[in-house]
Scaffold this motif. Structure first.
Motif, PDB file in Angstrom:
ATOM      1  N   ILE A 406      44.547 -28.279  39.591  1.00 54.83           N
ATOM      2  CA  ILE A 406      43.931 -28.885  38.421  1.00 54.83           C
ATOM      3  C   ILE A 406      42.862 -29.873  38.867  1.00 54.83           C
ATOM      4  N   ASP A 407      41.924 -30.194  37.988  1.00 50.33           N
ATOM      5  CA  ASP A 407      40.926 -31.225  38.296  1.00 50.33           C
ATOM      6  C   ASP A 407      41.627 -32.574  38.447  1.00 50.33           C
ATOM      7  N   SER A 408      41.114 -33.389  39.385  1.00 47.76           N
ATOM      8  CA  SER A 408      41.743 -34.696  39.597  1.00 47.76           C
ATOM      9  C   SER A 408      41.575 -35.608  38.386  1.00 47.76           C
ATOM     10  N   SER A 409      40.502 -35.441  37.621  1.00 45.69           N
ATOM     11  CA  SER A 409      40.300 -36.275  36.430  1.00 45.69           C
ATOM     12  C   SER A 409      41.379 -36.005  35.390  1.00 45.69           C
ATOM     13  N   ILE A 410      41.802 -34.737  35.288  1.00 49.01           N
ATOM     14  CA  ILE A 410      42.858 -34.375  34.336  1.00 49.01           C
ATOM     15  C   ILE A 410      44.232 -34.745  34.877  1.00 49.01           C
ATOM     16  N   ALA A 411      44.427 -34.535  36.177  1.00 47.19           N
ATOM     17  CA  ALA A 411      45.729 -34.808  36.786  1.00 47.19           C
ATOM     18  C   ALA A 411      46.148 -36.262  36.628  1.00 47.19           C
ATOM     19  N   ALA A 412      45.164 -37.166  36.608  1.00 49.73           N
ATOM     20  CA  ALA A 412      45.479 -38.600  36.590  1.00 49.73           C
ATOM     21  C   ALA A 412      45.683 -39.159  35.193  1.00 49.73           C
ATOM     22  N   GLU A 413      45.495 -38.332  34.157  1.00 49.76           N
ATOM     23  CA  GLU A 413      45.664 -38.823  32.788  1.00 49.76           C
ATOM     24  C   GLU A 413      47.081 -39.338  32.566  1.00 49.76           C
ATOM     25  N   GLY A 414      47.167 -40.530  32.009  1.00 50.72           N
ATOM     26  CA  GLY A 414      48.468 -41.106  31.710  1.00 50.72           C
ATOM     27  C   GLY A 414      49.108 -41.838  32.870  1.00 50.72           C
ATOM     28  N   THR A 415      48.400 -41.957  34.014  1.00 46.36           N
ATOM     29  CA  THR A 415      48.957 -42.676  35.162  1.00 46.36           C
ATOM     30  C   THR A 415      48.193 -43.984  35.374  1.00 46.36           C
ATOM     31  N   ASP A 456      55.950 -41.950  47.604  1.00 43.86           N
ATOM     32  CA  ASP A 456      57.377 -42.196  47.809  1.00 43.86           C
ATOM     33  C   ASP A 456      58.113 -42.309  46.474  1.00 43.86           C
ATOM     34  N   GLY A 457      57.450 -42.928  45.491  1.00 44.65           N
ATOM     35  CA  GLY A 457      58.086 -43.087  44.187  1.00 44.65           C
ATOM     36  C   GLY A 457      58.230 -41.773  43.439  1.00 44.65           C
ATOM     37  N   ARG A 458      57.243 -40.921  43.552  1.00 47.40           N
ATOM     38  CA  ARG A 458      57.268 -39.644  42.828  1.00 47.40           C
ATOM     39  C   ARG A 458      58.067 -38.568  43.573  1.00 47.40           C
ATOM     40  N   ALA A 459      58.140 -38.660  44.890  1.00 47.49           N
ATOM     41  CA  ALA A 459      58.897 -37.704  45.718  1.00 47.49           C
ATOM     42  C   ALA A 459      58.595 -36.254  45.335  1.00 47.49           C
ATOM     43  N   PRO A 460      57.356 -35.802  45.461  1.00 48.92           N
ATOM     44  CA  PRO A 460      57.003 -34.437  45.036  1.00 48.92           C
ATOM     45  C   PRO A 460      57.775 -33.351  45.776  1.00 48.92           C
ATOM     46  N   TRP A 461      58.229 -33.613  46.988  1.00 50.46           N
ATOM     47  CA  TRP A 461      59.007 -32.617  47.714  1.00 50.46           C
ATOM     48  C   TRP A 461      60.305 -32.276  46.971  1.00 50.46           C
ATOM     49  N   SER A 462      60.853 -33.284  46.307  1.00 55.01           N
ATOM     50  CA  SER A 462      62.065 -33.028  45.513  1.00 55.01           C
ATOM     51  C   SER A 462      61.725 -32.314  44.217  1.00 55.01           C
ATOM     52  N   LEU A 463      60.601 -32.688  43.615  1.00 54.90           N
ATOM     53  CA  LEU A 463      60.200 -32.051  42.355  1.00 54.90           C
ATOM     54  C   LEU A 463      59.897 -30.570  42.551  1.00 54.90           C
ATOM     55  N   ALA A 474      54.680 -32.100  40.309  1.00 57.21           N
ATOM     56  CA  ALA A 474      54.507 -32.379  41.734  1.00 57.21           C
ATOM     57  C   ALA A 474      53.141 -31.916  42.216  1.00 57.21           C
ATOM     58  N   ALA A 475      52.693 -30.749  41.748  1.00 54.66           N
ATOM     59  CA  ALA A 475      51.382 -30.233  42.135  1.00 54.66           C
ATOM     60  C   ALA A 475      50.269 -31.174  41.678  1.00 54.66           C
ATOM     61  N   LYS A 476      50.439 -31.760  40.462  1.00 50.64           N
ATOM     62  CA  LYS A 476      49.466 -32.735  39.974  1.00 50.64           C
ATOM     63  C   LYS A 476      49.473 -33.996  40.837  1.00 50.64           C
ATOM     64  N   ASP A 477      50.657 -34.402  41.250  1.00 53.10           N
ATOM     65  CA  ASP A 477      50.762 -35.590  42.093  1.00 53.10           C
ATOM     66  C   ASP A 477      49.971 -35.427  43.392  1.00 53.10           C
ATOM     67  N   LEU A 478      50.030 -34.230  43.957  1.00 49.44           N
ATOM     68  CA  LEU A 478      49.288 -33.988  45.199  1.00 49.44           C
ATOM     69  C   LEU A 478      47.788 -34.091  44.973  1.00 49.44           C
ATOM     70  N   VAL A 479      47.328 -33.590  43.842  1.00 51.03           N
ATOM     71  CA  VAL A 479      45.901 -33.693  43.505  1.00 51.03           C
ATOM     72  C   VAL A 479      45.497 -35.164  43.383  1.00 51.03           C
ATOM     73  N   ILE A 480      46.358 -35.957  42.755  1.00 53.12           N
ATOM     74  CA  ILE A 480      46.076 -37.386  42.570  1.00 53.12           C
ATOM     75  C   ILE A 480      45.959 -38.094  43.923  1.00 53.12           C
ATOM     76  N   ILE A 481      46.897 -37.797  44.826  1.00 54.09           N
ATOM     77  CA  ILE A 481      46.862 -38.432  46.148  1.00 54.09           C
ATOM     78  C   ILE A 481      45.614 -37.996  46.915  1.00 54.09           C
ATOM     79  N   LEU A 482      45.281 -36.737  46.857  1.00 49.91           N
ATOM     80  CA  LEU A 482      44.121 -36.234  47.600  1.00 49.91           C
ATOM     81  C   LEU A 482      42.806 -36.780  47.026  1.00 49.91           C
ATOM     82  N   GLU A 483      42.782 -37.014  45.719  1.00 51.36           N
ATOM     83  CA  GLU A 483      41.602 -37.664  45.137  1.00 51.36           C
ATOM     84  C   GLU A 483      41.454 -39.083  45.683  1.00 51.36           C
TER      85      GLU A 483
END
Length: 573
Positions: A406-415, A456-463, A474-483
């Motif tokens: 997903i686009d990083s602009s969309i992934a970060a909505e609500g965070t 660490d808080g989101r723990a995407p590996w568990s999600l 979790a996939a959105k979280d990775l986009v957010i971190i990479l942005e």
């Protein structure tokens, strides 16, 4: 290097705000005693506290005037040391930031190659002065290349175009009535290459900087009428409080001027290695009066006949001069020198650039030891930044085929994470503009710290293991971190250009795209869904300390015991 690690060392530096142009013929005296330069009539915006501008506004089309930035012209009596390397690294970081803002930057550095001390250094090495200058000047060029210094102009005061500019300038000052001939008698410091007032000397007429006795000299010289400019200098400093920074240095200059300016010698009758005085070929121009003009002669194009007016019109006055200060806290005789070539060879340019910019703020001193160097570089570059990128890309490869969902602009909505990054990158911009380079590094580091906390808080590996909506989150979280990593790459690029390029490359960008990036690209939303990331590779290898290496080498090797064959038998469940 071992001595430096054992004893520790201190680096110090200060800088000035620009103010007055060519008319300021008094700069030689400033440099001689307090290492100041003069420049623009009004303080530039980058030295004021940030206004409420946005990244878009700061990256607007550049003005016609270039941003001219200078380092000291380094004296070639000896190879470069860490003090000269630090000042040049800082200048390069400022130049790179100004380029990110869209400015047309002219970054000037170079070498000061005339004077008695140079001739003495050459003689001590059984070399001609010209050969000695060639060798040492080349050592600066080599070191700047190894440190990723992206200068635009490298001026040597032995360049023919520089000599032409100096002679023209001298003649103009002479015609202006500011130069006269007189006898001079006094105590002379060969290392400073200047006459000293007795009141500033230590016991036995020793120079307070070099701790060596000054020698009595009497010679026929040409003098510059500095005293006639006392009132003008006092008014200039009073009207421009940001003329010299830090402020306590301004106070020193003002006190020195108020004590009464005296005319000073601008020629030497007993020094052959220098530019001949136009109206007396038996004398050479005083090294500081010669060298300061290097900033102007550097602006001359090699293809044209050197002209003072043309050089000045190409970018003078400068926007900013960075000046190193004298100090007795580091030296070969103290056993605590830091050799920059050794550091770069051992740890790489990114580590050296980051540590000294992060740990030595303008106007202050910085402590160095090898353990401190390794600990900070490992914690910031290898662990906080490097590890965050590596583990995020690893999860993306494992769960998303290294492709953004997903686009990083969309992934970060609500965070709130996006807001945190935007505030920190704005703080970094303000810090860069205010020349608070250490604080800018800290702000960028805080982005990676926030990224690690988010991860660490989101723990995407568990999600990902839960599948369904959790996996999509979790996939959105990775986009957010990479942005956030993309923003870090641009925001830290003035300090660690090679490391930043490696981050950008891991995010799937080309070198051309990295080179074309501007500060406006730190705005959130650059990553696009479907973009393929590179295969995860460590961007910064953790540095092992000498103790760790010794422990690893001396550790007893585990002996693999031969297992006895198990007896064949039936085991009941």
């Amino acid at each position: 290097m071992a001595a430096a690690a054992a004893a520790g060392a201190r680096i110090n530096c200060f800088f000035l705000n620009p103010i007055n142009p060519l008319n300021s013929k008094t700069t030689a005296r400033f440099t001689t005693h307090l290492h100041f330069r003069l420049s623009r009539k009004t303080p530039p915006t980058f030295c004021t506290r940030a206004s409420a501008t946005t990244p878009d506004e700061t990256s607007a089309a550049p003005a016609n005037d270039p941003f001219v930035l200078t380092t000291p012209l380094y004296y070639v009596n000896a190879p470069p040391h860490m003090g000269s390397a630090y000042t040049t690294i800082a200048a390069d970081a400022i130049a790179r930031f100004q380029r990110l803002l869209g400015k047309r930057v002219i970054f000037i550095t170079g070498t000061d190659e005339h004077g008695e001390k140079i001739a003495a250094a050459a003689a001590a090495n059984n070399s001609a002065p010209a050969q000695h200058c060639d060798l040492i000047s080349q050592s600066y060029i080599t070191l700047w290349k190894n440190l990723d210094i992206g200068y635009d102009k490298f001026i040597r005061t032995t360049d023919p175009k520089h000599e032409a500019i100096v002679k023209e300038f001298y003649s103009r000052v002479l015609d202006n009535g500011d130069i006269y001939r007189a006898d001079y008698q006094g105590l002379y410091c060969i290392n400073c290459e200047e006459y000293k007032d007795e009141k500033e000397l230590l016991e036995n007429n020793c120079c307070p900087t070099h701790l060596k006795p000054c020698v009595a000299r009497k010679e026929d010289n040409f003098f510059f009428a500095l005293s006639k400019y006392q009132k003008r200098l006092e008014e200039t400093l009073a009207k421009n409080p940001n003329f010299v920074q830090p402020s306590y240095r301004l106070n020193e200059v003002q006190s020195w001027i108020k004590s009464g300016l005296r005319d000073f010698s601008i020629s030497r009758a007993l020094v052959d290695w220098g530019i001949p005085v136009p109206n007396d070929s038996k004398q050479t121009i005083y090294v500081w009066f010669d060298a300061l003009l290097g900033y102007i002669s550097a602006l001359s194009e090699d293809i044209e006949q050197p002209s003072l007016d043309r050089a000045v019109s190409s970018g003078w006055p400068a926007s900013l001069h960075l000046i190193g200060k004298d100090g007795m806290k580091m030296g070969k005789s103290l056993g605590n020198t830091i050799e920059p070539n050794d550091l770069v060879e051992k740890f790489g340019s990114d580590a050296v650039r980051y540590f000294f910019v992060r740990e030595v703020e303008f106007g202050g001193d910085g402590d160095y030891s090898e353990d401190r160097f390794i600990n900070i570089v490992n914690a910031h570059l290898a662990n906080s930044i490097g590890n965050l990128l590596n583990r995020t890309l690893g999860l993306l490869k494992k769960n998303c085929q290294s492709t953004l969902v997903i686009d990083s602009s969309i992934a970060a909505e609500g965070t709130t994470f996006k807001d945190t990054v935007e505030k920190l990158v704005e703080k970094a911009r303000v810090d860069y503009e205010n020349l608070s380079l250490s604080s800018a590094c800290e702000a960028v580091l805080e982005i990676s710290n926030a990224g690690n906390s988010y991860m660490d808080g989101r723990a995407p590996w568990s999600l990902f293991k839960q599948g369904g909506a959790a996996s999509e989150a979790a996939a959105k979280d990775l986009v957010i971190i990479l942005e956030a990593m993309r923003v870090i790459a641009i925001a830290l690029s003035p300090v660690t250009p090679s490391l930043s390029w490696r981050i950008y490359r891991q995010l799937g960008y080309s070198k051309d795209q990295f080179d074309a990036a501007t500060w406006s690209d730190t705005r959130w939303g650059g990553l696009i869904g479907g973009q393929v990331m590179a295969q995860p590779q460590p961007i910064f290898a953790r540095i092992e300390s000498q103790t760790e290496e010794e422990n690893r080498v001396d550790a007893p090797k585990k002996v693999k015991k031969n297992k006895l064959p198990q007896s064949q038998q039936v085991v009941e469940a």
